[in-house]
Design a protein around this motif. Structure first.
Motif, mmCIF file in Angstrom:
data_model
loop_
_atom_site.group_PDB
_atom_site.id
_atom_site.type_symbol
_atom_site.label_atom_id
_atom_site.label_comp_id
_atom_site.label_asym_id
_atom_site.label_seq_id
_atom_site.Cartn_x
_atom_site.Cartn_y
_atom_site.Cartn_z
ATOM 1 N N THR A 58 0.826 -1.203 0.000
ATOM 2 C CA THR A 58 0.000 0.000 0.000
ATOM 3 C C THR A 58 0.862 1.255 0.000
ATOM 4 O O THR A 58 0.405 2.305 -0.426
ATOM 5 C CB THR A 58 -0.970 0.042 1.196
ATOM 6 N N ARG A 64 1.267 2.108 -3.701
ATOM 7 C CA ARG A 64 0.083 2.297 -4.519
ATOM 8 C C ARG A 64 -0.707 3.506 -4.028
ATOM 9 O O ARG A 64 -0.978 3.614 -2.844
ATOM 10 C CB ARG A 64 -0.779 1.045 -4.457
ATOM 11 N N LEU A 106 -6.368 2.397 -2.736
ATOM 12 C CA LEU A 106 -6.597 1.189 -1.956
ATOM 13 C C LEU A 106 -8.014 0.678 -2.168
ATOM 14 O O LEU A 106 -8.952 1.466 -2.276
ATOM 15 C CB LEU A 106 -6.415 1.466 -0.461
ATOM 16 N N GLU A 132 -8.233 -3.436 1.481
ATOM 17 C CA GLU A 132 -6.964 -2.842 1.925
ATOM 18 C C GLU A 132 -7.208 -1.702 2.910
ATOM 19 O O GLU A 132 -6.473 -1.557 3.892
ATOM 20 C CB GLU A 132 -6.166 -2.339 0.721
ATOM 21 N N THR A 133 -8.244 -0.919 2.643
ATOM 22 C CA THR A 133 -8.584 0.173 3.548
ATOM 23 C C THR A 133 -9.014 -0.386 4.898
ATOM 24 O O THR A 133 -8.575 0.095 5.950
ATOM 25 C CB THR A 133 -9.691 1.051 2.934
ATOM 26 N N ARG A 145 -6.078 -1.631 6.839
ATOM 27 C CA ARG A 145 -5.292 -0.516 7.378
ATOM 28 C C ARG A 145 -5.794 -0.108 8.761
ATOM 29 O O ARG A 145 -5.009 0.266 9.627
ATOM 30 C CB ARG A 145 -5.371 0.665 6.404
ATOM 31 N N ARG A 171 -12.186 3.033 -5.197
ATOM 32 C CA ARG A 171 -10.927 3.025 -4.454
ATOM 33 C C ARG A 171 -10.809 4.267 -3.591
ATOM 34 O O ARG A 171 -11.356 5.318 -3.897
ATOM 35 C CB ARG A 171 -9.720 3.001 -5.412
ATOM 36 N N LEU A 174 -4.824 6.959 -1.100
ATOM 37 C CA LEU A 174 -3.980 6.852 0.081
ATOM 38 C C LEU A 174 -3.756 8.232 0.682
ATOM 39 O O LEU A 174 -3.790 8.410 1.900
ATOM 40 C CB LEU A 174 -2.647 6.183 -0.269
#
Length: 65
Positions: A5, A8, A11, A15-16, A19, A48, A51
């Motif tokens: 991450t 990139r 996310l 992935e979020t 986190r 998405r 980030l």
């Protein structure tokens, strides 16, 4: 947070969620409540989080002693 991450700029909901150590449904609930950054719709079936937006959100939530 996974190492990839950091490289990139966008996310996924998984992935979020990872986190923040919550489930993806919790992330979506936060968005609906207006308590979390809204994701970007990049295309059909492709939503998405930037980030950069998440990092700004985190900085705004930091407690300063």
């Amino acid at each position: 947070m996974t190492d990839h991450t950091k490289e990139r700029p966008f996310l996924t909901d998984r992935e979020t969620a990872d986190r923040y150590r919550v489930s993806p449904s919790t992330v979506w609930r936060w968005v609906q409540a207006g308590a979390f950054p809204r994701p970007l719709k990049l295309g059909a079936g492709c939503t998405r989080w930037r980030l950069e937006d998440l990092e700004e959100f985190e900085a705004s939530r930091e407690v300063r002693a």
